[in-house]
Enzyme design. Structure first.
Site, mmCIF file in Angstrom:
data_model
loop_
_atom_site.group_PDB
_atom_site.id
_atom_site.type_symbol
_atom_site.label_atom_id
_atom_site.label_comp_id
_atom_site.label_asym_id
_atom_site.label_seq_id
_atom_site.Cartn_x
_atom_site.Cartn_y
_atom_site.Cartn_z
ATOM 1 N N TYR A 1 34.537 40.105 9.345
ATOM 2 C CA TYR A 1 33.986 39.012 10.157
ATOM 3 C C TYR A 1 33.196 38.039 9.286
ATOM 4 O O TYR A 1 33.338 36.819 9.409
ATOM 5 C CB TYR A 1 33.095 39.590 11.253
ATOM 6 C CG TYR A 1 32.555 38.558 12.222
ATOM 7 C CD1 TYR A 1 33.414 37.796 13.000
ATOM 8 C CD2 TYR A 1 31.182 38.359 12.360
ATOM 9 C CE1 TYR A 1 32.923 36.852 13.889
ATOM 10 C CE2 TYR A 1 30.679 37.433 13.259
ATOM 11 C CZ TYR A 1 31.553 36.677 14.023
ATOM 12 O OH TYR A 1 31.061 35.747 14.903
ATOM 13 N N GLY B 1 36.526 28.677 23.592
ATOM 14 C CA GLY B 1 35.848 29.911 23.995
ATOM 15 C C GLY B 1 34.980 29.671 25.205
ATOM 16 O O GLY B 1 33.898 30.255 25.336
#
Length: 243
Positions: free
Chosen positions: A163, A20
């Protein structure tokens, strides 16, 4: 084969891999590690965004290599591990930061495709990264793994079920790995909750929030790099709060 980073800095000669790394906390952490001498492998899906981070690292006198990989692809991580191990013998730092953020919704309305994507990237890819780089980490004299988590993994919150469930599993995998390797290797593991941070993911979760009211990714990166230089016990968990 040692990493060809800057000769100066706390992590001179060390190899770090950051997922990321194209923006937000990942990009800030990669640049902070490079500034401290590490050679940083930048991992994300988009080559163009990675090249921008790489260029900024080079301009600041650091050293980096881009590795455009979709971590949600079954063979992506295996190819990445093969490529990295073919060039370097040991991995000193692994920062697992990439994550998928499904739409906030009641549990009974969770979109199965989004949930599956979150579980794939946040959970399955994490296990695959640990499996793929375990050998290289164990060859380091002081290997450190940091997983970037969320408070909703430990403290469930309405509408954050998809999530939160993926991050709860993420935390368990890292904690178990830490316990499994701490007595047989030099690998240490930390789980870092960045808290409220100015990222695109945060903007999606809180669209009405003033971005300037929360801390910049660089604040989290600064703490993460500081932690990587400490002799923390493993597993270790902390939340980053701005003073």
């Amino acid at each position: 084969m040692s990493a060809q980073g800057s000769r100066d800095g706390r992590f001179a000669g060390q190899l770090a891999l950051v997922t990321g790394a194209s923006r937000g906390i990942g990009a800030a952490t990669a640049k902070a590690l490079a500034a401290q001498g590490a050679h940083v492998v930048l991992v994300a899906r988009t080559a163009k965004e990675l090249e921008k981070v790489e260029e900024e690292i080079f301009e600041a006198g650091g050293s980096a290599t881009i590795a455009p990989v979709d971590l949600s692809e079954p063979e992506g991580i295996a190819r990445l591990a093969t490529a990295i191990s073919g060039r370097w013998s040991a991995l000193d730092v692994l920062v697992i930061n990439a994550a998928a953020f499904p739409t906030l919704t009641p549990v009974w309305q969770i979109d199965s495709r989004e949930f599956n994507n979150a579980l794939t990237l946040n959970v399955l890819a994490t296990q695959a990264l640990l499996a793929g780089f375990d050998g290289m980490l164990k060859k380091s004299k002081d290997a450190r793994v940091i997983g970037v988590t969320s408070s909703v993994g430990a403290t469930p919150r309405a509408y954050w079920g998809a999530y939160g469930a993926s991050k709860a599993a993420f935390d368990v995998l890292l904690d178990c790995y830490a316990q499994e390797v701490r007595n047989t290797s030099a690998v240490r593991v930390a789980i870092l909750d960045p808290g409220a941070t100015r990222t695109k993911m945060r903007a999606r979760a809180y669209p009405g929030e003033n971005p300037e009211s929360v801390k910049a990714p660089e604040v989290v990166a600064e703490r993460m790099v500081a932690l990587l230089g400490e002799q923390f016990s493993s597993p270790h968990r902390e939340r980053v709060n701005q003073d």
